[in-house]
Design a protein around this motif. Structure first.
Motif, PDB file in Angstrom:
ATOM      1  N   LYS A  75      -7.884   2.511   4.009  1.00 61.22           N
ATOM      2  CA  LYS A  75      -9.180   1.845   4.019  1.00 61.22           C
ATOM      3  C   LYS A  75      -9.389   1.249   5.415  1.00 61.22           C
ATOM      4  O   LYS A  75      -8.525   0.509   5.908  1.00 61.22           O
ATOM      5  CB  LYS A  75      -9.197   0.735   2.966  1.00 61.22           C
ATOM      6  CG  LYS A  75     -10.478  -0.046   2.895  1.00 61.22           C
ATOM      7  CD  LYS A  75     -10.364  -1.104   1.805  1.00 61.22           C
ATOM      8  CE  LYS A  75     -11.584  -1.973   1.757  1.00 61.22           C
ATOM      9  NZ  LYS A  75     -11.430  -3.057   0.784  1.00 61.22           N
ATOM     10  N   LEU A  77     -10.658  -1.382   7.725  1.00 61.23           N
ATOM     11  CA  LEU A  77     -11.113  -2.764   7.629  1.00 61.23           C
ATOM     12  C   LEU A  77     -12.020  -3.143   8.790  1.00 61.23           C
ATOM     13  O   LEU A  77     -12.967  -3.906   8.629  1.00 61.23           O
ATOM     14  CB  LEU A  77      -9.922  -3.722   7.582  1.00 61.23           C
ATOM     15  CG  LEU A  77      -8.968  -3.551   6.408  1.00 61.23           C
ATOM     16  CD1 LEU A  77      -7.801  -4.521   6.534  1.00 61.23           C
ATOM     17  CD2 LEU A  77      -9.695  -3.755   5.088  1.00 61.23           C
ATOM     18  N   THR A  93      -8.415  -1.438  12.624  1.00 58.74           N
ATOM     19  CA  THR A  93      -7.525  -2.054  11.649  1.00 58.74           C
ATOM     20  C   THR A  93      -7.718  -1.349  10.317  1.00 58.74           C
ATOM     21  O   THR A  93      -8.852  -1.203   9.847  1.00 58.74           O
ATOM     22  CB  THR A  93      -7.807  -3.561  11.493  1.00 58.74           C
ATOM     23  OG1 THR A  93      -7.664  -4.191  12.769  1.00 58.74           O
ATOM     24  CG2 THR A  93      -6.855  -4.202  10.502  1.00 58.74           C
ATOM     25  N   GLU A  95      -6.114  -0.701   6.197  1.00 59.29           N
ATOM     26  CA  GLU A  95      -5.290  -1.183   5.089  1.00 59.29           C
ATOM     27  C   GLU A  95      -4.711   0.038   4.408  1.00 59.29           C
ATOM     28  O   GLU A  95      -5.445   0.988   4.107  1.00 59.29           O
ATOM     29  CB  GLU A  95      -6.147  -1.975   4.111  1.00 59.29           C
ATOM     30  CG  GLU A  95      -5.375  -2.526   2.926  1.00 59.29           C
ATOM     31  CD  GLU A  95      -6.286  -3.346   2.035  1.00 59.29           C
ATOM     32  OE1 GLU A  95      -6.484  -4.537   2.329  1.00 59.29           O
ATOM     33  OE2 GLU A  95      -6.819  -2.764   1.068  1.00 59.29           O
ATOM     34  N   THR A  97      -1.740   1.570   1.405  1.00 61.17           N
ATOM     35  CA  THR A  97      -0.911   1.305   0.238  1.00 61.17           C
ATOM     36  C   THR A  97       0.124   2.417   0.144  1.00 61.17           C
ATOM     37  O   THR A  97      -0.122   3.458  -0.465  1.00 61.17           O
ATOM     38  CB  THR A  97      -1.774   1.254  -1.046  1.00 61.17           C
ATOM     39  OG1 THR A  97      -2.812   0.303  -0.864  1.00 61.17           O
ATOM     40  CG2 THR A  97      -0.947   0.880  -2.262  1.00 61.17           C
ATOM     41  N   MET A 108       1.176  -3.365   0.279  1.00 58.33           N
ATOM     42  CA  MET A 108      -0.116  -3.253   0.938  1.00 58.33           C
ATOM     43  C   MET A 108       0.076  -3.807   2.345  1.00 58.33           C
ATOM     44  O   MET A 108       0.661  -4.877   2.518  1.00 58.33           O
ATOM     45  CB  MET A 108      -1.202  -4.046   0.214  1.00 58.33           C
ATOM     46  CG  MET A 108      -2.544  -3.994   0.919  1.00 58.33           C
ATOM     47  SD  MET A 108      -3.741  -5.140   0.211  1.00 58.33           S
ATOM     48  CE  MET A 108      -3.903  -4.480  -1.431  1.00 58.33           C
ATOM     49  N   ASP A 109      -0.386  -3.063   3.346  1.00 57.06           N
ATOM     50  CA  ASP A 109      -0.164  -3.432   4.736  1.00 57.06           C
ATOM     51  C   ASP A 109      -1.442  -3.275   5.546  1.00 57.06           C
ATOM     52  O   ASP A 109      -2.263  -2.403   5.255  1.00 57.06           O
ATOM     53  CB  ASP A 109       0.929  -2.543   5.341  1.00 57.06           C
ATOM     54  CG  ASP A 109       2.192  -2.538   4.502  1.00 57.06           C
ATOM     55  OD1 ASP A 109       2.783  -3.611   4.349  1.00 57.06           O
ATOM     56  OD2 ASP A 109       2.567  -1.460   3.989  1.00 57.06           O
ATOM     57  N   HIS A 110      -1.576  -4.123   6.558  1.00 59.45           N
ATOM     58  CA  HIS A 110      -2.673  -4.008   7.520  1.00 59.45           C
ATOM     59  C   HIS A 110      -2.069  -3.612   8.858  1.00 59.45           C
ATOM     60  O   HIS A 110      -1.134  -4.259   9.336  1.00 59.45           O
ATOM     61  CB  HIS A 110      -3.421  -5.331   7.668  1.00 59.45           C
ATOM     62  CG  HIS A 110      -4.208  -5.693   6.460  1.00 59.45           C
ATOM     63  ND1 HIS A 110      -4.927  -6.855   6.364  1.00 59.45           N
ATOM     64  CD2 HIS A 110      -4.415  -5.054   5.274  1.00 59.45           C
ATOM     65  CE1 HIS A 110      -5.535  -6.922   5.206  1.00 59.45           C
ATOM     66  NE2 HIS A 110      -5.228  -5.837   4.512  1.00 59.45           N
ATOM     67  N   THR A 112      -3.062  -2.612  12.899  1.00 59.53           N
ATOM     68  CA  THR A 112      -4.086  -2.624  13.937  1.00 59.53           C
ATOM     69  C   THR A 112      -3.591  -1.761  15.094  1.00 59.53           C
ATOM     70  O   THR A 112      -2.480  -1.961  15.596  1.00 59.53           O
ATOM     71  CB  THR A 112      -4.380  -4.054  14.423  1.00 59.53           C
ATOM     72  OG1 THR A 112      -4.827  -4.830  13.302  1.00 59.53           O
ATOM     73  CG2 THR A 112      -5.454  -4.061  15.499  1.00 59.53           C
ATOM     74  N   HIS A 127       2.509  -7.052   6.760  1.00 59.88           N
ATOM     75  CA  HIS A 127       2.775  -6.765   5.351  1.00 59.88           C
ATOM     76  C   HIS A 127       2.028  -7.808   4.527  1.00 59.88           C
ATOM     77  O   HIS A 127       2.266  -9.008   4.669  1.00 59.88           O
ATOM     78  CB  HIS A 127       4.278  -6.811   5.066  1.00 59.88           C
ATOM     79  CG  HIS A 127       4.626  -6.488   3.661  1.00 59.88           C
ATOM     80  ND1 HIS A 127       4.508  -5.219   3.139  1.00 59.88           N
ATOM     81  CD2 HIS A 127       5.067  -7.273   2.654  1.00 59.88           C
ATOM     82  CE1 HIS A 127       4.876  -5.233   1.868  1.00 59.88           C
ATOM     83  NE2 HIS A 127       5.217  -6.475   1.551  1.00 59.88           N
ATOM     84  N   ILE A 128       1.116  -7.380   3.692  1.00 61.68           N
ATOM     85  CA  ILE A 128       0.241  -8.275   2.942  1.00 61.68           C
ATOM     86  C   ILE A 128       0.784  -8.569   1.551  1.00 61.68           C
ATOM     87  O   ILE A 128       0.760  -9.696   1.089  1.00 61.68           O
ATOM     88  CB  ILE A 128      -1.180  -7.663   2.814  1.00 61.68           C
ATOM     89  CG1 ILE A 128      -1.771  -7.358   4.195  1.00 61.68           C
ATOM     90  CG2 ILE A 128      -2.100  -8.555   1.997  1.00 61.68           C
ATOM     91  CD1 ILE A 128      -1.933  -8.578   5.087  1.00 61.68           C
TER      92      ILE A 128
END
Length: 145
Positions: A75, A77, A93, A95, A97, A108-110, A112, A127-128
């Motif tokens: 995804k 962001l 950036t 996202e 999974t 789930m990670d973001h 950039t 790491h979210i």
């Protein structure tokens, strides 16, 4: 009968006067089967090896197998030019999974990235969220993350 009219009137208020929401809007999604969607899918396909490498590097400390990132589980962001109009330095950036086995999410990670012509550089890996794996997948966990 009075109760029916009261409920109808009360429900009409909800329809006529929507309540404000403070949820973030999703990043722009192009129309299905459009050229824009084709270009976005192409972009994500080109970025996928760098995403997968970053995910492999992060999860190597925690899992005995590399989780996979599928293009349809990416995804966007934020995406922007970081220099002047029509400049070719971008910040993106995403996202992701990552999953193992039959699509068991591990987290789930973001991520950039800075993207310039011919170069993709990971700037930040965040790491979210951690997802608990099913009992039959616990043997791949080296340590909790």
């Amino acid at each position: 009968m009075k109760c029916h009219w009261f409920l109808s009137g009360f429900m009409s208020l909800f329809l006529l006067f929507p309540f404000p929401t403070y949820a973030e809007e999703d990043y722009y999604q192009p129309p299905e089967r459009s050229k824009e969607e084709l270009v976005m899918d192409l972009f994500l396909s080109l970025l996928l090896p760098d995403i997968q490498n970053a995910v492999n590097h992060y999860y190597a400390e925690y899992l005995t197998v590399n989780p996979l990132v599928y293009p349809y589980q990416i995804k966007i962001l934020n995406m922007e030019r970081t220099n002047h109009y029509r400049g070719y330095i971008f910040s993106v950036t995403v996202e992701v999974t990552p999953v193992v086995g039959p699509h068991n999410p591990v987290g789930m990670d973001h991520l950039t990235f800075t993207i310039t012509p011919g170069n993709v550089k990971l700037e930040k890996f965040q790491h979210i969220k951690t997802y608990e794996l099913p009992p039959n997948w616990q043997d791949i966990v080296k340590k909790k993350y």
